[in-house]
Each structure stands twice: as C-alpha cells, then as structure tokens.
Enzyme design. Structure first.
Site, PDB file in Angstrom:
ATOM      1  N   GLU A 208       0.830  -1.218   0.000  1.00  0.00           N
ATOM      2  CA  GLU A 208       0.000   0.000   0.000  1.00  0.00           C
ATOM      3  C   GLU A 208       0.863   1.266   0.000  1.00  0.00           C
ATOM      4  O   GLU A 208       0.550   2.225  -0.703  1.00  0.00           O
ATOM      5  CB  GLU A 208      -0.976   0.001   1.189  1.00  0.00           C
ATOM      6  CG  GLU A 208      -2.038  -1.105   1.158  1.00  0.00           C
ATOM      7  CD  GLU A 208      -2.833  -1.203  -0.148  1.00  0.00           C
ATOM      8  OE1 GLU A 208      -3.005  -0.183  -0.838  1.00  0.00           O
ATOM      9  OE2 GLU A 208      -3.273  -2.326  -0.483  1.00  0.00           O
ATOM     10  N   CYS A 219       1.891  -4.136 -10.561  1.00  0.00           N
ATOM     11  CA  CYS A 219       2.999  -4.655 -11.353  1.00  0.00           C
ATOM     12  C   CYS A 219       2.626  -6.051 -11.852  1.00  0.00           C
ATOM     13  O   CYS A 219       1.942  -6.797 -11.166  1.00  0.00           O
ATOM     14  CB  CYS A 219       4.250  -4.705 -10.481  1.00  0.00           C
ATOM     15  SG  CYS A 219       5.684  -5.326 -11.344  1.00  0.00           S
ATOM     16  N   CYS A 224       6.902  -9.662  -7.561  1.00  0.00           N
ATOM     17  CA  CYS A 224       6.987  -8.282  -7.062  1.00  0.00           C
ATOM     18  C   CYS A 224       5.915  -8.004  -6.002  1.00  0.00           C
ATOM     19  O   CYS A 224       4.766  -8.416  -6.140  1.00  0.00           O
ATOM     20  CB  CYS A 224       6.819  -7.303  -8.219  1.00  0.00           C
ATOM     21  SG  CYS A 224       6.941  -5.576  -7.714  1.00  0.00           S
TER      22      CYS A 224
HETATM   23 ZN   LIG Z   1      -2.655  -2.753  -4.805  1.00  0.00          ZN
HETATM   24 ZN   LIG Z   2       7.258  -4.642  -9.801  1.00  0.00          ZN
END
Ligand SMILES: [Zn+2]
Ligand SMILES: [Zn+2]
Length: 259
Positions: A208, A219, A224
């Site tokens: 967040e 992403c 990630c």
């Molecule tokens: Zn999110």
């Molecule tokens: Zn990323």
C-alpha cells in the site's frame, strides 16, 4: 416534497462549504437529525491541508484493534527500510485508535465471504472512507506526509465495488488502510501461524505504501510486492521486495527529489 426540498437546500449549502471543518460537523449533525445518516457515507472526504508528495518524508502508523503492536510496528519499520531505503525519515507509531460508538456502525455492509472454504455467516464490513477521514485528520494533527492504518476490521472499498479487501490506498489524501482479518490462518479454519500472519501484514503494508509512492497501477511481475493479490495464496507467493522495474521507478523519484 417541499419538506424534502428544504433538506436538500440546506445539505447543498453545507456541502459547498465542506472545506471548513465546522461545516462538516454541521452537515454530520444535520443529516443525523433528519434521519438520513447513510447520506453521509456518500460525502466526499474532507482534507483541509492536502499534501503534495515531497520526499524523503515522515510516515505514521495508526492501529485499530488488538495487535502485538510494538512487534508489528518494529517489523514494518524494518521492512520499509529494506524496501524503500532512504525514502522515510521516520515511521511514527501513532498508537491505537477506536471508532466512537456512533461511527462504529456507520456504513456497515454485511456480506458472506465466498471462497472454496465456504464461509456461511455474514460478516460486517466497514467502508474505507471511514478510515481515510480519521487518517486525514491524524495526518494533519501530527504533521505527517503520509499515514497508514492497520485494522483487524474487515473492509470494503468506498471508491470501487470491492469487498473483503486486504488493503486500499487513497492517493490524493496520502493515506492507506490494511485489514488484517483475512491474513489470519484462523479465518480459513487453519491453525494459527503468527509468523506467516506478520509476514503477510508486512507485505500488504509495503504494497500500500508502494501505491502512495508509485501510483495506482499494479505490477505484472510475479514475485513483485506490487503485484495485485486477491487471495492469501497470492500474497504468500509474491515476495516482499520490489522487482527491478519498480526499483527503477523508485530511482526516478529519488532523482526527481534529489536524495
Ligand atoms: Zn494494490
Ligand atoms: Zn514490480
């Protein structure tokens, strides 16, 4: 009909002056008196001192519910340092917060959690804007640049049609909320696992905060931390780190603010 028009006129009058705290209070009292409390949940958030992002900055964490607060705060500070390095001067523990009795029940939606594990009872969910308003006020009070709430209450989005969120960020108001209930193994009738719970919470906190820094988009890279998660399995699958592409975006910010 004329009675209704009178209400409407007065409410519009207050709504147009919401940038002043006293009119927000007047509106809150008025809709309470008229008996259209739910109307208030539709009201825009009030932010008398909107923040522009200037980095590095100070961030505060507010807890809402029973947590191993000190431990969680320390772990999140550590993870924010690991992931974002020098982006934050201080991560301030703002302690516990509780909604007033009147606010507690406001905006509640009762929904079943639909998953393969079959929860049947309806769970009361709280709208994210209830947290955002508290966060905006605390952010201003403590002169912070951004602020996060960690709550054990289940939440739904005031902005989108989404329920049982792990967390949500309000970019404009530089605040975010992370909900812990669905991160607990016990919620899925599994054995308590404190270490796993804390790691999930840390990932969602880092995620967040990542939105406040990097924006709304998720992403697409598997591991990630900025990948979107809709189940705890997806949270467990991703790492707590940023992928090289997201790291590059941080670098751009670092260059822009020259630190
Ligand atoms: Zn999110
Ligand atoms: Zn990323």
């Amino acid at each position: 009909m004329s009675r209704f028009r009178k209400f409407e006129k007065k409410i519009r009058h207050y709504l147009n002056r919401l940038s002043e705290i006293r009119f927000k209070e007047k509106l809150r009292n008025y809709v309470g008196r008229v008996g259209i409390l739910s109307f208030f949940d539709e009201v825009e958030l009030v932010d008398p001192h909107p923040k522009k992002l200037i980095l590095p900055c100070n961030i505060g964490i507010l807890f809402c519910g029973n947590f191993k607060k000190k431990e969680i705060h320390e772990n999140i500070v550590q993870q924010l340092e690991n992931v974002y390095d020098s982006f934050f001067f201080n991560v301030i523990d703002l302690g516990n917060f509780k909604f007033s009795k009147k606010m507690e029940s406001k905006g509640i939606k009762r929904e079943k959690y639909r998953s393969k594990r079959n929860h049947t009872e309806k769970i009361p969910l709280h709208p994210t804007n209830k947290f955002y308003q508290v966060l905006i006020d605390k952010r201003i009070e403590h002169k912070l640049d951004m602020i996060m709430a960690i709550t054990n209450l289940p939440i739904y989005s005031s902005e989108e049609n989404l329920i049982f969120l792990f967390g949500e960020t309000h970019l404009e108001h530089k605040c975010c909320v992370v909900s812990s209930l669905l991160l607990k193994e016990q919620f899925y009738n599994e054995k308590k696992n404190e270490k796993l719970f804390q790691l999930r919470l840390e990932k969602e906190a880092v995620h967040e905060i990542g939105h406040i820094l990097l924006g709304r988009n998720h992403c697409q890279n598997d591991a990630c931390v900025m990948r979107k998660s809709t189940t705890v399995e997806e949270i467990d699958f991703k790492s707590i780190h940023l992928c090289p592409e997201c790291m590059d975006k941080l670098e751009i910010l670092r260059n822009r603010y020259n630190f």
